[in-house]
Enzyme design. Structure first.
Site, PDB file in Angstrom:
ATOM      1  N   ASP A 258      49.824 -43.798 124.389  1.00 12.62           N
ATOM      2  CA  ASP A 258      49.905 -43.708 122.979  1.00 12.62           C
ATOM      3  C   ASP A 258      50.462 -45.080 122.470  1.00 12.62           C
ATOM      4  OD1 ASP A 258      49.497 -41.211 122.852  1.00 12.62           O
ATOM      5  OD2 ASP A 258      51.432 -40.503 122.516  1.00 12.62           O
TER       6      ASP A 258
HETATM    7  N1  URA Z   1      51.554 -37.815 126.485  1.00 12.69           N
HETATM    8  C1  URA Z   1      51.720 -38.122 125.106  1.00 12.69           C
HETATM    9  O1  URA Z   1      52.059 -37.381 124.255  1.00 12.69           O
HETATM   10  N2  URA Z   1      51.599 -39.336 125.004  1.00 12.69           N
HETATM   11  C2  URA Z   1      51.207 -40.496 126.087  1.00 12.69           C
HETATM   12  O2  URA Z   1      51.080 -41.326 125.826  1.00 12.69           O
HETATM   13  C3  URA Z   1      51.227 -39.953 127.282  1.00 12.69           C
HETATM   14  C4  URA Z   1      51.272 -38.481 127.575  1.00 12.69           C
END
Ligand code: URA
Length: 234
Positions: A104
């Protein structure tokens, strides 16, 4: 063997029409001889540009320490992306350099980038169950029963029918945990904690399989051999 202009364009050197100008200008050699035909079929290892061998003709595989605030999408509307950390020539490669799975925008840490698309499929396939280790801080004290809830293999995420695979949760502090997942569902770490009533405040990926970041600073990358995970077709 590939057309010279196609090869140069695919490695991000120039467009196919610019390749014609480069050939005219005498910048390209094939087996040590000045090239005179952009349509000539060549092997990458025989070609030089301005006297230099071609840049990673067998594919790029990079381990990047993604800083916060960058997306893994190529869609410019989604904001600045992780590819902008790379040299421009690599950003112009085709097939394009893409991420192996995604982090993310507000997650930092280890992400692999590659233009070897079979490798992306191999490493993200649920069949391969590559363990990924995350460090998360949460909004309130962790409860001991979370370890069992994450490990049970029965946790359902909002809007999904299939339970998450068992995940290993270890406490690092009262509000900090290390979580190992073998899947890569959308926002999975944040949604697993949310399913239990906790909010993830910060998230960082520390490991992907056996790979870790070592002393790599945020925003920097390390090259891995294209065959690091075994032979891969280009
Ligand atoms: N899980 C999440 O919530 N975000 C990420 O970036 C990777 C795994």
């Amino acid at each position: 063997m590939r057309r010279l202009d196609q090869l140069l364009a695919s490695l991000g050197y120039c467009s196919r029409s610019e390749a014609r100008d480069w050939v005219k200008a005498g910048a390209i050699t094939v087996r040590g001889e000045e090239a005179d035909d952009v349509g000539e079929r060549v092997k990458a290892e025989d070609v030089q540009v301005d006297g230099e061998p071609l840049d990673h003709p067998d594919g790029l595989l990079l381990l990047v320490n993604k800083p916060l605030g960058l997306v893994c999408s190529h869609e410019l509307r989604e904001g600045p992306n992780v590819y902008s950390l790379l040299p421009e020539r690599w950003q112009r490669r085709n097939p394009p350099v893409t991420s192996v799975g995604r982090l993310d925008k507000e997650t930092s840490g280890l992400i692999l980038l590659t233009d070897l698309s079979p490798l992306v499929h191999r490493l993200t396939s649920p069949k391969h169950k590559v363990p990924k280790v995350y460090r998360a801080t949460v909004d309130r004290d962790l409860a001991p029963d979370l370890v069992e809830r994450f490990a049970a293999g029965t946790m359902l995420l909002e809007g999904e029918k299939d339970a998450c695979a068992p995940a290993e949760l270890k406490f690092v502090g009262t509000r900090e945990a290390e979580l190992t997942l073998t899947e890569g569902r959308y926002h999975q770490v944040r949604r697993m904690f949310a399913a239990c009533g906790w909010t993830v405040l910060t998230l960082h990926r520390a490991k992907f399989g056996e790979l870790d970041l070592g002393d790599l600073a945020p925003g920097k990358w390390r090259e891995l051999p294209a065959d690091f995970f075994g032979p891969v077709a280009r």
